[in-house]
Write a protein that holds these residues in place. Structure first.
Motif, PDB file in Angstrom:
ATOM      1  N   LEU A 143     -30.742  40.789  12.763  1.00 21.27           N
ATOM      2  CA  LEU A 143     -31.715  40.775  11.730  1.00 21.27           C
ATOM      3  C   LEU A 143     -32.710  41.474  11.838  1.00 21.27           C
ATOM      4  O   LEU A 143     -33.250  41.965  13.009  1.00 21.27           O
ATOM      5  CB  LEU A 143     -31.956  39.301  12.000  1.00 21.27           C
ATOM      6  N   CYS A 171     -25.320  33.071   1.740  1.00 17.33           N
ATOM      7  CA  CYS A 171     -26.198  34.100   1.733  1.00 17.33           C
ATOM      8  C   CYS A 171     -25.651  35.119   2.833  1.00 17.33           C
ATOM      9  O   CYS A 171     -24.748  34.672   3.979  1.00 17.33           O
ATOM     10  CB  CYS A 171     -27.404  34.291   1.598  1.00 17.33           C
ATOM     11  N   LEU A 172     -26.282  36.416   2.969  1.00 20.43           N
ATOM     12  CA  LEU A 172     -25.716  37.149   4.068  1.00 20.43           C
ATOM     13  C   LEU A 172     -27.365  37.357   4.615  1.00 20.43           C
ATOM     14  O   LEU A 172     -28.113  38.409   4.305  1.00 20.43           O
ATOM     15  CB  LEU A 172     -25.251  38.547   3.487  1.00 20.43           C
ATOM     16  N   PRO A 173     -27.424  36.595   5.749  1.00 19.64           N
ATOM     17  CA  PRO A 173     -28.894  36.678   6.449  1.00 19.64           C
ATOM     18  C   PRO A 173     -29.273  38.067   7.064  1.00 19.64           C
ATOM     19  O   PRO A 173     -28.545  38.528   7.620  1.00 19.64           O
ATOM     20  CB  PRO A 173     -28.810  35.628   7.709  1.00 19.64           C
ATOM     21  N   LYS A 174     -30.234  38.659   6.493  1.00 15.92           N
ATOM     22  CA  LYS A 174     -30.510  40.114   6.861  1.00 15.92           C
ATOM     23  C   LYS A 174     -31.833  40.375   7.377  1.00 15.92           C
ATOM     24  O   LYS A 174     -32.028  41.153   8.384  1.00 15.92           O
ATOM     25  CB  LYS A 174     -30.919  40.717   5.588  1.00 15.92           C
ATOM     26  N   LYS A 227     -25.905  30.956   6.322  1.00 13.37           N
ATOM     27  CA  LYS A 227     -24.953  32.094   6.296  1.00 13.37           C
ATOM     28  C   LYS A 227     -23.272  31.766   5.475  1.00 13.37           C
ATOM     29  O   LYS A 227     -22.773  32.543   5.203  1.00 13.37           O
ATOM     30  CB  LYS A 227     -24.522  32.449   7.514  1.00 13.37           C
ATOM     31  N   GLU A 228     -23.338  30.329   5.130  1.00 13.41           N
ATOM     32  CA  GLU A 228     -22.257  30.007   4.325  1.00 13.41           C
ATOM     33  C   GLU A 228     -22.678  30.659   2.793  1.00 13.41           C
ATOM     34  O   GLU A 228     -21.702  30.449   2.049  1.00 13.41           O
ATOM     35  CB  GLU A 228     -22.196  28.457   4.117  1.00 13.41           C
ATOM     36  N   ARG A 262     -27.971  38.433  16.009  1.00 11.36           N
ATOM     37  CA  ARG A 262     -27.404  38.301  14.445  1.00 11.36           C
ATOM     38  C   ARG A 262     -27.728  39.445  13.759  1.00 11.36           C
ATOM     39  O   ARG A 262     -27.719  39.402  12.509  1.00 11.36           O
ATOM     40  CB  ARG A 262     -28.018  37.122  14.049  1.00 11.36           C
ATOM     41  N   TYR A 312     -29.950  29.087  10.174  1.00  8.66           N
ATOM     42  CA  TYR A 312     -29.307  30.255   9.848  1.00  8.66           C
ATOM     43  C   TYR A 312     -27.921  29.818   9.612  1.00  8.66           C
ATOM     44  O   TYR A 312     -27.207  30.570   8.858  1.00  8.66           O
ATOM     45  CB  TYR A 312     -29.160  31.365  11.079  1.00  8.66           C
ATOM     46  N   ASN A 313     -27.351  29.013  10.374  1.00 10.33           N
ATOM     47  CA  ASN A 313     -25.986  28.662  10.384  1.00 10.33           C
ATOM     48  C   ASN A 313     -25.354  27.868   8.855  1.00 10.33           C
ATOM     49  O   ASN A 313     -24.619  28.277   8.289  1.00 10.33           O
ATOM     50  CB  ASN A 313     -25.459  27.589  11.370  1.00 10.33           C
TER      51      ASN A 313
END
Ligand SMILES: Cc1ncc(COP(=O)(O)O)c(C=O)c1O
Length: 392
Positions: free
Chosen positions: A186, A151-154, A148-149, A184, A144-145
């Motif tokens: 999600l 993309c936008l984790p959804k 997130k640089e 987060r 995840y970390n």
């Protein structure tokens, strides 16, 4: 049982035939009464035939001990269609940043293919082979970390029991995943098509819905889509294309848009919907077909459990191969240590050793692939769904 019900639905004149059991006739009458014009040949509502959606909700309530609303049930032509339809909701590019979807690696390729097709960003989290393909929270965090640089984790996809890894998640693990997703924001995809396929001692299937409900506030308000299918379990009717999605806690406007989007496909095949009804509404104690149904169900599940064991034992008896216990689902995912000479041979033809192995397997054992064994050499993932030990 399912063939009897489906045959009766397709040819209602058989309802007068004494060779069909009365309970199968009752089920078929119930389904036909829910169809327009009393026929499977008519289009149904896009989310499916209401009576079958109600049966699905009742099945989920029996399974989890928590309420399920039939209006949250969407029937689909196999879980695949439900997964793809739900994944489509993730498509929204904010300022050119791609939405990201977390998926396990190794994964079931429907996910990577759909993510690529919908121009989403794939965020792979690695399952841990050394802990029987466990889902490690630190690895989820790492994936995840890093993602997130870019993309936008959804969304977060969990396949439980796992394909192709055959792992079954313990309850504490599911709780941790739910908390992770909540923190987060999600959207959770719980691919639970193998919920009836759990074999290993000490392992038990826990649905995400149940765990989420039992965690209480604030988790019970999280968005979750869980998927089931008639392709797996003890039915294995994968060609008839039946499945469902239960979608909970969706924003009403999002749900309206989702329903609108699936309406463009008109409806899933009514035949598949009828088969799904058989999965969620099986014969009960006291029904004429009950004994036969139970003995067939037991025979199929115990044969699958036996094959799961046999496949793993066989792999572990071959030098250079090792394989984790298959806790559930229908797959074994062995590790293959290639001998130095094979690595040299791969180098000599300019191939990576695993690519070399896969090509050799395909070329040398193609006849095997074409006969009874379904050897999926490209992923080294061995399925025993349609593999009959009696004829192996
Ligand atoms: C994990 C997983 N999800 C979904 C599917 C798709 O199932 P269906 O036949 O219901 O589309 C499969 C099929 O193998 C699967 O293994």
């Amino acid at each position: 049982m399912d063939y009897e019900v489906v045959s009766l639905c397709l040819m209602p004149s058989l309802l007068d035939d004494d060779t069909f059991p009365e309970d199968a006739k009752q089920r078929a009458r119930g389904i036909l009464a829910g169809c327009r014009g009393g026929s499977l040949g008519a289009y149904s509502d896009s989310p499916g035939i209401e009576i079958i959606r109600r049966h699905v909700a009742e099945y989920i309530e029996r399974r989890d001990g928590h309420p399920s609303s039939w209006e949250n049930i969407v029937l689909c032509a196999g879980a695949s269609e439900g997964i793809r339809g739900t994944m489509k909701m993730m498509i929204q590019h904010d300022n050119g940043i791609k939405p990201g979807v977390m998926i396990p690696i190794p994964q079931y390729p429907l996910y990577s293919a759909t993510i690529a097709e919908f121009n989403l960003h794939q965020i792979g989290y690695y399952l841990d082979e050394s802990t029987n393909w466990g889902l490690d929270m630190a690895e989820l965090e790492r994936a995840y970390n890093e993602a997130k640089e870019v993309c936008l984790p959804k969304a977060l996809v969990v396949i439980n029991p796992g394909n192709p890894t055959g792992n079954v998640l313990p309850r504490e693990n599911i709780e941790a995943v739910i908390k992770f997703a909540h923190e987060r924001n999600l959207f959770l995809f719980a691919d639970e098509v193998y919920q009836d396929n759990v074999y290993a001692d000490g392992c038990k299937f826990h649905s995400f819905k149940k765990v989420l409900m039992e965690l209480g506030e604030p988790y019970c308000h999280m968005e979750l889509a869980s998927f089931m299918s008639c392709s797996k379990g003890y039915m294995g009717e994968c060609g008839l294309r039946g499945g469902y999605a239960e979608l909970i806690n969706l924003d009403p406007q999002v749900k309206a848009m989702y329903l609108k989007s699936i309406s463009a496909k008109l409806c899933p095949t009514t035949l598949g919907q009828a088969v799904m009804d058989c999965v969620v509404n099986p014969p009960c104690e006291g029904d004429v077909s009950y004994e036969q149904f139970m003995s067939e169900k037991k025979a199929v599940l115990s044969s699958l459990a036996q094959r799961a064991k046999m496949v793993v034992e066989t792999f572990n008896s071959v030098p250079g191969m090792s394989c984790n216990i298959v806790q559930g689902a229908m797959y074994a995912f062995p590790q293959i240590q290639l001998p130095p000479k094979a690595i040299e041979a791969a180098k000599a033809v300019g191939q990576a050793p695993d690519v070399f192995y896969a090509f050799q397997l395909l070329e040398k054992h193609w006849h095997m692939h074409c006969s009874r064994h379904r050897v999926w050499a490209a992923s080294w993932n061995i399925s025993f769904q349609n593999h009959n030990p009696a004829t192996a």
